[in-house]
Motif scaffolding. Structure first.
Motif, PDB file in Angstrom:
ATOM      1  N   PHE A 459       0.828  -1.207   0.000  1.00 54.49           N
ATOM      2  CA  PHE A 459       0.000   0.000   0.000  1.00 54.49           C
ATOM      3  C   PHE A 459       0.866   1.264   0.000  1.00 54.49           C
ATOM      4  CE2 PHE A 459      -3.440  -2.816   1.730  1.00 54.49           C
ATOM      5  CZ  PHE A 459      -4.358  -2.587   0.713  1.00 54.49           C
ATOM      6  N   ALA A 460       1.978   1.236   0.733  1.00 54.57           N
ATOM      7  CA  ALA A 460       2.868   2.403   0.752  1.00 54.57           C
ATOM      8  C   ALA A 460       3.479   2.639  -0.625  1.00 54.57           C
ATOM      9  CB  ALA A 460       3.970   2.199   1.787  1.00 54.57           C
ATOM     10  N   GLU A 461       3.934   1.567  -1.270  1.00 56.40           N
ATOM     11  CA  GLU A 461       4.547   1.682  -2.593  1.00 56.40           C
ATOM     12  C   GLU A 461       3.502   2.030  -3.653  1.00 56.40           C
ATOM     13  OE1 GLU A 461       7.038   1.383  -6.011  1.00 56.40           O
ATOM     14  OE2 GLU A 461       7.350   1.930  -3.923  1.00 56.40           O
ATOM     15  N   ARG A 462       2.292   1.519  -3.485  1.00 54.63           N
ATOM     16  CA  ARG A 462       1.215   1.793  -4.448  1.00 54.63           C
ATOM     17  C   ARG A 462       0.883   3.275  -4.499  1.00 54.63           C
ATOM     18  NH1 ARG A 462      -1.018   1.643  -8.441  1.00 54.63           N
ATOM     19  NH2 ARG A 462      -2.738   0.358  -9.152  1.00 54.63           N
ATOM     20  N   ASN A 463       1.228   3.969  -3.434  1.00 55.92           N
ATOM     21  CA  ASN A 463       0.941   5.398  -3.337  1.00 55.92           C
ATOM     22  C   ASN A 463       2.107   6.243  -3.819  1.00 55.92           C
ATOM     23  OD1 ASN A 463      -0.832   7.477  -2.690  1.00 55.92           O
ATOM     24  ND2 ASN A 463      -0.003   7.725  -0.631  1.00 55.92           N
ATOM     25  N   LYS A 464       3.005   5.647  -4.590  1.00 51.98           N
ATOM     26  CA  LYS A 464       4.184   6.355  -5.062  1.00 51.98           C
ATOM     27  C   LYS A 464       4.202   6.438  -6.588  1.00 51.98           C
ATOM     28  CE  LYS A 464       6.170   6.510  -0.926  1.00 51.98           C
ATOM     29  NZ  LYS A 464       6.324   7.759  -0.167  1.00 51.98           N
ATOM     30  N   ALA A 465       4.087   7.638  -7.114  1.00 52.08           N
ATOM     31  CA  ALA A 465       4.382   7.938  -8.529  1.00 52.08           C
ATOM     32  C   ALA A 465       3.692   7.018  -9.527  1.00 52.08           C
ATOM     33  CB  ALA A 465       5.899   7.907  -8.753  1.00 52.08           C
ATOM     34  N   SER A 466       2.424   6.686  -9.286  1.00 50.82           N
ATOM     35  CA  SER A 466       1.709   5.794 -10.205  1.00 50.82           C
ATOM     36  C   SER A 466       1.592   6.378 -11.603  1.00 50.82           C
ATOM     37  CB  SER A 466       0.315   5.482  -9.650  1.00 50.82           C
ATOM     38  OG  SER A 466       0.400   4.788  -8.444  1.00 50.82           O
ATOM     39  N   VAL A 467       1.362   7.692 -11.670  1.00 50.60           N
ATOM     40  CA  VAL A 467       1.207   8.335 -12.982  1.00 50.60           C
ATOM     41  C   VAL A 467       2.521   8.297 -13.755  1.00 50.60           C
ATOM     42  CG1 VAL A 467       0.643  10.476 -14.170  1.00 50.60           C
ATOM     43  CG2 VAL A 467      -0.645   9.808 -12.144  1.00 50.60           C
ATOM     44  N   LEU A 468       3.620   8.561 -13.062  1.00 50.03           N
ATOM     45  CA  LEU A 468       4.933   8.516 -13.695  1.00 50.03           C
ATOM     46  C   LEU A 468       5.250   7.101 -14.173  1.00 50.03           C
ATOM     47  CD1 LEU A 468       7.599   9.847 -14.471  1.00 50.03           C
ATOM     48  CD2 LEU A 468       8.403   9.466 -12.135  1.00 50.03           C
ATOM     49  N   LEU A 469       4.977   6.108 -13.342  1.00 52.06           N
ATOM     50  CA  LEU A 469       5.222   4.716 -13.722  1.00 52.06           C
ATOM     51  C   LEU A 469       4.403   4.328 -14.954  1.00 52.06           C
ATOM     52  CD1 LEU A 469       5.255   3.058 -10.184  1.00 52.06           C
ATOM     53  CD2 LEU A 469       7.176   3.136 -11.784  1.00 52.06           C
ATOM     54  N   LEU A 703      10.142   2.069  -9.588  1.00 47.07           N
ATOM     55  CA  LEU A 703      10.943   2.825 -10.557  1.00 47.07           C
ATOM     56  C   LEU A 703      12.424   2.573 -10.335  1.00 47.07           C
ATOM     57  CD1 LEU A 703      10.849   4.864 -12.876  1.00 47.07           C
ATOM     58  CD2 LEU A 703      10.921   6.689 -11.184  1.00 47.07           C
ATOM     59  N   PHE A 704      12.842   2.468  -9.076  1.00 51.85           N
ATOM     60  CA  PHE A 704      14.260   2.237  -8.779  1.00 51.85           C
ATOM     61  C   PHE A 704      14.744   0.919  -9.359  1.00 51.85           C
ATOM     62  CE2 PHE A 704      17.351   0.090  -6.007  1.00 51.85           C
ATOM     63  CZ  PHE A 704      18.464   0.882  -6.286  1.00 51.85           C
ATOM     64  N   ILE A 705      13.988  -0.155  -9.131  1.00 48.39           N
ATOM     65  CA  ILE A 705      14.488  -1.443  -9.619  1.00 48.39           C
ATOM     66  C   ILE A 705      14.391  -1.544 -11.139  1.00 48.39           C
ATOM     67  CG2 ILE A 705      14.001  -2.635  -7.446  1.00 48.39           C
ATOM     68  CD1 ILE A 705      11.649  -4.001  -8.861  1.00 48.39           C
ATOM     69  N   GLU A 706      13.453  -0.804 -11.740  1.00 44.66           N
ATOM     70  CA  GLU A 706      13.389  -0.791 -13.204  1.00 44.66           C
ATOM     71  C   GLU A 706      14.572  -0.029 -13.775  1.00 44.66           C
ATOM     72  OE1 GLU A 706       9.649   0.624 -14.578  1.00 44.66           O
ATOM     73  OE2 GLU A 706       8.603  -1.241 -14.112  1.00 44.66           O
ATOM     74  N   LYS A 707      14.872   1.121 -13.151  1.00 46.45           N
ATOM     75  CA  LYS A 707      16.018   1.906 -13.602  1.00 46.45           C
ATOM     76  C   LYS A 707      17.326   1.198 -13.309  1.00 46.45           C
ATOM     77  CE  LYS A 707      13.960   5.502 -15.338  1.00 46.45           C
ATOM     78  NZ  LYS A 707      14.040   5.778 -16.783  1.00 46.45           N
ATOM     79  N   ASN A 708      17.281   0.239 -12.358  1.00 44.75           N
ATOM     80  CA  ASN A 708      18.473  -0.501 -12.000  1.00 44.75           C
ATOM     81  C   ASN A 708      18.868  -1.489 -13.096  1.00 44.75           C
ATOM     82  OD1 ASN A 708      20.383  -0.521  -9.943  1.00 44.75           O
ATOM     83  ND2 ASN A 708      19.576  -2.407  -9.049  1.00 44.75           N
TER      84      ASN A 708
END
Length: 930
Positions: A459-469, A703-708
């Motif tokens: 839930f915490a991660e789901r609330n992070k930058a969904s539009v950007l992702l 986003l971090f692990i994708e950019k990784n």
């Protein structure tokens, strides 16, 4: 109790969805009494017999509006079927009649609460209207009605940007094609105010008052015109809503009751129900629960008599009844009402069981269903906390929130405009914060620990930058779905035009005088045209390239095991989430994820926002004692984990305004005289985080692990861009940047790495839009930057126009750039700042570069001296170049660069220097990426 806050959240959502019947009331053009209706019915028969189709459709639409407004659904449906009796050849010979027929169908679909179907009819009508030859066009009245209908339907679907475009266009058409102080202008003002209410209430109030002035004037001239009385009554309702939001409940009630009396006289049943619902909300906010319930029950009966049992307006009343009983702490009764709201707003769901929920695709109005699910989950949480302490209540709440989560994804995919997607984050944040709180509570039970720890993280991660992702997923989908370059270029041109016209329109203030400008009519028409093209283009891609559709809508949120699989033994991820419990107390949840461990800690967030400002001010003013205090306060709130000594790198995923401070400048231990000589004011002795760990930032763990997943760069060339001189009194020249880019250019030349240097007049906008930009590994921009807090898309980087004058690269321009850079460094003022949006983080220039394709960004949090910036930038690139091993024949790099390590070394070199040890000089620049 946080009920009042919750209710305000509800109101903001509902303002766009509860008044579909307003469209019909404001569209009626005759004094439709029962006697005149009989005449119209006879005329309709005669027009059909004589094949007078234009007159037939005028009367037909008038009657459909009358029947729907007065609740005679069967008669309206029967009448609609007559549209299919018109020969197809009639529509072919006279396309305006086809447009008019589709508009009438759309109005009825809107009345029934089927927003998607209404939009289909209105959009098809609008597109056909755009194709009409000059010899045959819609009348001003028809054009006005179509634009108003589009605005209402888009508004109710949550597309606020599109709704505003069409509503503003309605004002322009009425003013310029019909005339000032006309009834049509008053209608358009009222409609425009409706669209502005949730975002710009003061502007909305101004339009309502202008509308009221015209209606009053016209009514004095035509005292027996009941239609004007009805329209004036709707203006009173709208003014009442504004006053209620301003907590002027007595004045609001006065307006609502005036409107109710008016509708009693005109026998407008649906309008009466709408007013009763507003009176109920007004009473509720004053804690008059019994009175509120009586009003809502009256509204419910009227809606059920007119709509039957399934309609979003009925769900709205049930939601309101639920909040009334929740306020009385009668949670079981409240939950029954929320369940009824869910039932009445779905097509197939009939269950009365609280532990059951509909499919996330089964709804009449998605936004209202989202609200019902949210209210239901929060009531279950309160029931657990205040009544039962039954774990089942919390688990039922989680089940409900997971359905809401899937529904949010559905809604987001339906939103076209980026700003509307971001606005959805405010509503989604409420749901994800509730989910985080509940999952964390369950994780405290011994047998539930690991599962619900991971659920809390979800839930915490789901609330992070969904539009950007989602935007990045869209970009990737286009590249991997085999879409031809020619089509991608076409889309780029459409998006460039949208950005241009949005920038032009946003320079016009909202006022009565400017909306009369003929230039604005042109700009608004062009924007609507390109927005329509963009939507049509996306539809074509989704239909013709199925792989694109599958990839675009398959954004997977990273779970804990997936993140741990990507982390090495020396890297930790710290994710922050700030929530408010139902007593309105703020908590900070911090997740520490390493290769083999997940830990969660929580701490009360006391004065967090003021402490964040305190830290920034102490750094910028270089006040040593204040900095020690501010950094200590925040370190206790944000760095209370014992990070293992084996960890060499920390990735920070901040929440809200935490993204505006450098975590590197926080302390890893308490500052005392024993470990620091405080009297000497020596910053270099302080226990900064940067001394122990490399630090980078990300908008989300996903986003971090994708950019990784680092891609192999084609070469290591650098693009250097510095306008230096600015022909603007407001912008000083940046002579120091000339030396900065010159030194960086020299560093790369020494390594035999190719460079492209653009300075002075050569640093113009056209260079940035060239196709060659995607071929650079590094992009370095040394110029002025400016963040627009009110409208992040108008944040800008200053550059040179082709004629040498000062120009701008707006954030909205950057979205359409083609960037393949592994690193973009914006050596400019405050480029890392922007507007903080719930669920998205900081919206400004930084996000735009990620949209455009950059892997990593180095940005500044405040303005730094030229000399310090020069030293940090050149040291940073020198460290980067040390990692590059060149193939002598092909000059291709094959070694990856640890940018966080390079930046750490550059910062430590300043920290250990005599002149630049204060965080003001070295902490401003942060790395967003790997």
């Amino acid at each position: 109790m946080k009920l009042a806050y919750l209710f305000v959240f509800k109101l903001l959502l509902l303002m766009g969805v509860v008044s579909s019947n307003q469209l019909f009331a404001q569209s009626v053009t005759k004094d439709s009494t029962q006697s005149t209706v009989s005449t119209l019915e006879n005329n309709l028969i005669n027009y059909q017999k004589s094949n007078s189709w234009e007159d037939f459709l005028d009367v037909h639409s008038e009657l459909v509006r009358f029947y729907t407004q007065n609740g005679n659904i069967n008669k309206a449906k029967k009448l609609l079927s007559k549209l299919y009796e018109i020969p197809a050849s009639v529509y072919q010979q006279k396309p305006t009649l086809s447009i008019q027929a589709k508009h009438t169908k759309g109005e009825f679909a809107l009345y029934e609460g089927d927003i998607s179907k209404a939009l289909e009819f209105f959009e098809e009508a609008y597109k056909n209207a755009q194709k009409l030859d000059k010899s045959e066009s819609l009348s001003a009245q028809q054009e006005l009605e179509l634009n108003k209908s589009m605005s209402i339907a888009l508004w109710q679907s949550g597309n606020l940007a599109g709704a505003r475009s069409f509503a503003e266009q309605s004002v322009l058409i009425a003013q310029n094609k019909i005339g000032e102080d006309s009834q049509e202008v008053a209608d358009a003002y009222n409609n425009f105010g409706l669209i502005l209410t949730s975002q710009l209430p003061e502007n909305a109030k101004e339009y309502y008052q202008m509308s009221q002035y015209i209606y009053d004037k016209l009514q004095k001239e035509n005292p027996n015109n009941t239609e004007l009385t009805n329209k004036l009554a709707y203006t009173w309702i709208n003014l009442g809503i504004i006053l209620r939001e301003q907590e002027s409940y007595v004045l609001a009630e006065g307006y609502f009751k005036k409107a109710l009396n008016s509708f009693e006289t005109s026998h407008n049943e649906l309008a009466k129900a709408f007013v009763l619902n507003n009176l109920g909300q007004n009473s509720f906010l004053q804690n008059y629960f019994q009175q509120a319930e009586e009003y809502e029950i009256q509204a419910l009966k009227i809606y059920q008599n007119n709509y039957g049992q399934k309609h979003p307006d009925i769900a709205t009343v049930y939601n309101q009844l639920g909040t009334i009983y929740e306020a009385k702490e009668k949670f079981s009764k409240a939950l029954n009402f929320y369940q009824k709201a869910i039932q009445t707003n779905t097509l197939n769901f009939e269950s009365k069981k609280i532990n059951e929920n509909p499919l996330p695709t089964d709804y009449l109005n998605a936004d209202i269903l989202l609200l019902s699910l949210s209210l239901k989950a929060r009531a279950l949480e309160r029931k657990y906390n205040e009544k039962t302490l039954l774990l089942k209540d919390l688990k039922d709440a989680i089940k409900t929130l997971l359905v809401a989560d899937k529904l949010i994804s559905t809604i987001r995919n339906l939103r076209v405009n980026k700003q509307d997607k971001i606005a959805l984050g405010n509503r989604a944040a409420e749901i994800y914060e509730t989910g985080l709180r509940i999952a964390y509570t369950i994780s405290e039970f011994p047998l539930q620990k690991q599962k619900y720890k991971e659920q809390a993280f979800y839930f915490a991660e789901r609330n992070k930058a969904s539009v950007l992702l989602a935007a990045i997923a869209d970009t990737k989908a286009k590249h991997f779905a085999g879409i031809p370059d020619s089509l991608l270029e076409k889309e780029k041109n459409i998006q460039t035009q949208i950005a241009y016209f949005e920038q032009q329109i946003q320079s016009y203030p909202i006022s009565k005088t400017t909306t009369q400008d003929s230039v604005l009519i042109y700009l608004r028409s062009e924007l609507i045209n390109y927005q329509s093209q963009a939507k049509e283009f996306t539809s074509i891609l989704e239909n013709q390239y199925p792989n694109y559709f599958a990839l675009k809508y398959n954004t997977q949120i990273a779970d804990v095991p997936k993140i741990q699989a990507k982390l090495d033994n020396k890297t930790a991820l710290l994710l922050y989430a700030q929530t408010y419990n139902q007593d309105n107390n703020s908590q900070i949840y911090t997740f520490l994820i390493t290769k083999n461990k997940l830990e969660i800690n929580t701490v009360a967030a006391k004065d967090l926002e003021s402490d964040l400002i305190y830290l920034r001010n102490s750094i910028e003013f270089q006040s040593y004692d204040d900095f020690i205090e501010a950094s200590s306060l925040l370190s206790n709130q944000l760095l209370f984990f014992d990070i293992p000594s084996s960890i060499q790198k920390v990735v920070i995923v901040p929440d809200g305004n935490m993204g505006k401070i450098p975590f590197e400048a926080l302390f890893t231990e308490q500052v005392t005289d024993k470990n620091t000589n405080l009297e000497n004011e020596d910053y270099s002795q302080l226990p900064f985080l940067i001394k122990k760990q490399k630090v980078s930032y990300s908008y989300s763990a996903t986003l971090f692990i994708e950019k990784n997943e680092i891609r192999q760069p084609k070469n290591s060339s650098i693009f250097l861009f510095a306008p230096i001189n600015f022909q603007s009194n407001a912008l000083p020249n940046l002579n120091g940047t000339a030396e900065e880019v010159k030194q960086i250019n020299s560093l790369f030349n020494q390594k035999n790495v190719s460079t492209s240097l653009y300075t002075y007049k050569k640093a113009d906008k056209s260079i940035l839009f060239s196709d060659s930009l995607k071929n650079y590994r590094f992009i370095h921009l040394a110029t002025h930057g400016k963040v627009n807090e009110d409208n992040p898309d108008l944040s800008q980087i200053f550059l040179t126009n082709a004629d040498g004058s000062t120009g701008s690269l707006f954030a909205s321009d950057i979205y359409s750039l083609q960037v393949g850079a592994e690193l973009v460094m914006m050596s400019a003022c405050e480029t890392g700042l922007g507007k903080t949006k719930k669920g998205e983080g900081i919206v400004g220039l930084t996000r735009a570069w990620f949209y455009a394709g950059a892997d990593n960004l180095t940005v500044s949090l405040w303005q730094v001296s030229d000399e310090a910036t020069n030293k940090l930038s050149t040291t940073f690139y020198k460290n980067n170049l040390e990692n590059i091993q060149m193939n002598a024949s092909e000059k291709n790099s094959f070694q990856q660069i640890d940018y966080s390590s390079s930046l750490q070394k550059a910062k430590l070199s300043l920290l250990e220097s005599k002149d630049f040890s204060a965080p003001y000089y070295w902490a401003a620049f942060i790395l967003i990426g790997k």
